[in-house]
Design a protein around this motif. Sequence first.
Motif, mmCIF file in Angstrom:
data_model
loop_
_atom_site.group_PDB
_atom_site.id
_atom_site.type_symbol
_atom_site.label_atom_id
_atom_site.label_comp_id
_atom_site.label_asym_id
_atom_site.label_seq_id
_atom_site.Cartn_x
_atom_site.Cartn_y
_atom_site.Cartn_z
ATOM 1 N N ARG A 79 4.831 -2.668 -5.505
ATOM 2 C CA ARG A 79 5.337 -2.011 -4.291
ATOM 3 C C ARG A 79 4.372 -0.922 -3.843
ATOM 4 O O ARG A 79 4.063 -0.777 -2.670
ATOM 5 C CB ARG A 79 6.718 -1.400 -4.547
ATOM 6 N N ARG A 114 7.243 -3.882 1.548
ATOM 7 C CA ARG A 114 6.441 -2.689 1.858
ATOM 8 C C ARG A 114 6.948 -2.129 3.189
ATOM 9 O O ARG A 114 7.479 -2.870 4.019
ATOM 10 C CB ARG A 114 4.947 -3.026 1.916
ATOM 11 N N GLN A 142 11.179 -3.115 6.597
ATOM 12 C CA GLN A 142 10.381 -3.593 5.487
ATOM 13 C C GLN A 142 9.715 -4.902 5.882
ATOM 14 O O GLN A 142 10.228 -5.649 6.709
ATOM 15 C CB GLN A 142 11.266 -3.854 4.266
ATOM 16 N N VAL A 147 7.434 -8.306 -3.085
ATOM 17 C CA VAL A 147 8.018 -6.971 -2.945
ATOM 18 C C VAL A 147 8.081 -6.623 -1.461
ATOM 19 O O VAL A 147 7.492 -7.317 -0.632
ATOM 20 C CB VAL A 147 7.185 -5.888 -3.681
#
Length: 650
Positions: A621, A555, A562, A553
């Motif tokens: 997430r 972050r 990200q 995922v």
Amino acid sequence: MTDEKAISVLLKEKRSYPPPPAFAKTALVSGPGARARLQAEAARSPEKFWGQAARRLEWFKPWRKTLVWRAPHAKWFVGGRINVAHNCLDRHLDGPARHKAALIWEGETGETRTLTYLQLHREVGLFANALKSLGVAKGDRVAIYLPMVPEAAVAMLACARIGAVHSVVFGGFSAEALRDRLNDAGAKVVVTADGGWRKGTVVRLKDAVDEAVAGAPSVTAVVVLKRTGTDVTIRDGRDHWWHRLTAKVSPDCPAEKLDSEHPLFILYTSGSTGRPKGVLHTTGGYLVQTAWTTRHVFDLRETDVYWCTADVGWVTGHSYVVYGPLACGATALMYEGAPTHPRPDRFWEIIERHRVSVFYTAPTAIRAFMRLGDEWPAKRDLSSLRLLGTVGEPINPEAWRWYRETIGRKRCPIVDTWWQTETGAIMISPLPGATAAKPGSATLPLPGIDAAVVDAAGRPVPLGQGGYLVVRRPWPSMLRTIWGDDARFRQQYWSQIPGMYFTGDGARRDKDGCFWILGRIDDVLNVAGHRLSTMEIESALVGHAAVAEAAVVGRPDELMGQAVAAFVTLKGGRAPTPELKDELREHVAKAIGAIARPADVRFTDALPKTRSGKIMRRLLREIAAGGAVRGDVTTLEDFTILAKLQKDED
Ligand code: WT7
């Protein structure tokens, strides 16, 4: 698709910055009224609008019909014949641009080269004939795996000249990633270099090509540019030095009179599945929109020195380093190396030395410079700048204001340009002499572009509310298909919201109708302005002998927008050691490229799944972001996993 609740309204930025009067006075489109008129005119007849834009280019044969739209397939300027290289080069040779600098290049090691339009034209002719001497014909695919050197542009234009389809692969991608792209495109020739400079070290491109080509049977020849002087193995019969090949041919190579819909290039980008998608762009429409947007979004003048910092391996490098600027007869700067090498002011020093007037870069770079401190740009004379641009991800208002004040010294308008590999050219952006900028908003769709924010049924959502960003009508530079997979093209972009192109982004519009991009809503990450598929990273991880299962995922990351966070379960008997974490991070870098290297790897006994076995990424997430798990967990199969994952946070 994730649930709509996830699209939250993030920013409530109020301030607006009208174009500086001195800029607006002489701008190509001046004042909000002028934009509104242009917009209204284009909305009444987008075809007429784009037809007018197309008339600024040179066509060998005029088109019969501006648009043929059989959803989801568009054909633009149907029946027209045109050549992109002719429009980027030959067309300028009869006028004052003949001896104008087309490309100003600076190597990381400090050397510079300037190619005038006439010189670039000659180089392109030579390389086009060199490709022909290797048996490359119209429609053949040529992979380009080069550092940021003028030859990258030369190779692209040479393909365009003879109607070969280029597939540029970013030099930071691994041998495996390159091999997959060569195979998917069925590339006949690979153009590479012995190496490229990056942060003072040599990137060994030819070694990667050797490894990739060993698994790519379609490749019959490799052209090697001597750039770093690095030792490489040359395989007789297959490998050819660029300088030897071009010494044997003539510079005269007629530009093929290509159909407007002839394929120009394939560019691979990440989607929500593991396999990269070969986005296909064609000739006429692509050039019309890249040329129009370059001219109007950057308010380009004869006298500008224009610098877009993107690598040619990404779409920004295609449209706004090579094709757009050259189609406009501009002077484009190209820089080979790292932004902070050898010192944190390398970019500002380049701007000072070359008197750059238009500067286009990514928010991630702006944030990195912001961190390095104001003293670096402060020492440099940036008075040549008159316009700034950003692209790649939403820019946080703080970085926007820093860019405006510290780089633009409050004089320069900023254009925040939203677009994608698939759209080929800028879609949503201020026009710098006409649109008031708002930090964090790409503002308005360009004339002729029908972008909207809608719900899952395709109904426009009220202003202020989040929804899906779509484009409702075809535009000239839109992707035509996914190379070799039209079903995926339909499925990916045209099936989610009935009758519309779905961008994969969430957005909202404010009371003025300005668009605020809220980021991706599919399983695609945006790391430093580059799209990465979570699935692709997961399959790389699972490819490691120790890994049983992996979930990736994004972050939030202050610098990169990200960062990649990986949750990994190990096979029986494998110990979760810190060394293994590092090994897995390197494993991903090797499989895909350094850009995909996970920032975090967390070992877990199990992944949180629904009763039907779907990994609940939303929970991951939230955990990866370091927050508590809010939201609904009723579908979670095993609650103990959640507690363990949160406890394991390091
Ligand atoms: C995705 C496309 C287009 C060239 C670089 C990236 C995000 C792009 C903006 C912007 C907010 C942006 C979107 C988009 N994005 N520009 N100005 N504001 N988000 O090309 O790799 O195809 O990525 O980048 O999420 O869908 P790409």
